[in-house]
Design an enzyme around this catalytic site. Structure first.
Site, mmCIF file in Angstrom:
data_model
loop_
_atom_site.group_PDB
_atom_site.id
_atom_site.type_symbol
_atom_site.label_atom_id
_atom_site.label_comp_id
_atom_site.label_asym_id
_atom_site.label_seq_id
_atom_site.Cartn_x
_atom_site.Cartn_y
_atom_site.Cartn_z
ATOM 1 N N ASP A 171 35.027 30.208 62.929
ATOM 2 C CA ASP A 171 34.706 29.070 62.072
ATOM 3 C C ASP A 171 35.917 28.157 61.856
ATOM 4 O O ASP A 171 35.799 26.937 61.941
ATOM 5 C CB ASP A 171 34.182 29.544 60.717
ATOM 6 C CG ASP A 171 32.834 30.236 60.814
ATOM 7 O OD1 ASP A 171 32.147 30.079 61.841
ATOM 8 O OD2 ASP A 171 32.480 30.932 59.853
ATOM 9 N N ASN A 199 31.210 34.490 52.110
ATOM 10 C CA ASN A 199 30.649 34.447 53.456
ATOM 11 C C ASN A 199 30.442 33.002 53.900
ATOM 12 O O ASN A 199 30.394 32.091 53.080
ATOM 13 C CB ASN A 199 29.316 35.208 53.503
ATOM 14 C CG ASN A 199 29.518 36.692 53.291
ATOM 15 O OD1 ASN A 199 30.459 37.280 53.805
ATOM 16 N ND2 ASN A 199 28.652 37.302 52.503
ATOM 17 N N CYS A 200 30.312 32.828 55.214
ATOM 18 C CA CYS A 200 30.100 31.519 55.811
ATOM 19 C C CYS A 200 28.920 30.834 55.125
ATOM 20 O O CYS A 200 27.911 31.487 54.872
ATOM 21 C CB CYS A 200 29.827 31.706 57.299
ATOM 22 S SG CYS A 200 29.582 30.169 58.194
ATOM 23 N N PRO A 201 29.031 29.590 54.785
ATOM 24 C CA PRO A 201 30.089 28.626 55.110
ATOM 25 C C PRO A 201 31.090 28.409 53.980
ATOM 26 O O PRO A 201 31.888 27.476 54.049
ATOM 27 C CB PRO A 201 29.299 27.348 55.366
ATOM 28 C CG PRO A 201 28.200 27.409 54.341
ATOM 29 C CD PRO A 201 27.832 28.896 54.261
ATOM 30 N N ASP A 206 35.570 37.296 55.729
ATOM 31 C CA ASP A 206 34.407 37.078 56.591
ATOM 32 C C ASP A 206 34.844 37.180 58.053
ATOM 33 O O ASP A 206 35.707 36.424 58.503
ATOM 34 C CB ASP A 206 33.811 35.697 56.307
ATOM 35 C CG ASP A 206 32.575 35.397 57.139
ATOM 36 O OD1 ASP A 206 32.104 36.290 57.871
ATOM 37 O OD2 ASP A 206 32.082 34.268 57.062
#
Length: 75
Positions: free
Chosen positions: A46, A13-15, A40
């Site tokens: 992103d 998942n981010c980041p 994600d």
């Protein structure tokens, strides 16, 4: 499209997908292409922002089910 390196960011998942892509691109030569596969859902936004901020080119992105594929060329 040809690519020189592939990054599997599925399940991250981010980041983390961006951070791993940044590290991989830093190890590559100018003009080389990195393929990233992520799951994600925020990764599309992103990676678009990452490309604008860093100057690396986002050549292509696509979605196949729950997987997102990106091709980035190192500046």
């Amino acid at each position: 499209m040809d690519f020189q390196r592939e990054l599997d960011a599925r399940g991250l998942n981010c980041p983390l997908p961006i951070l791993k892509a940044k590290k991989a691109l830093a190890e590559m030569q100018t003009g080389e292409v990195l393929k990233i596969v992520a799951t994600d859902s925020g990764s599309v936004r992103d990676f678009q922002a990452f490309a604008k901020q860093t100057g690396n080119a986002l050549l292509h992105h696509s979605q196949n089910g729950l997987e997102f594929t990106f091709l980035m060329r190192r500046k």
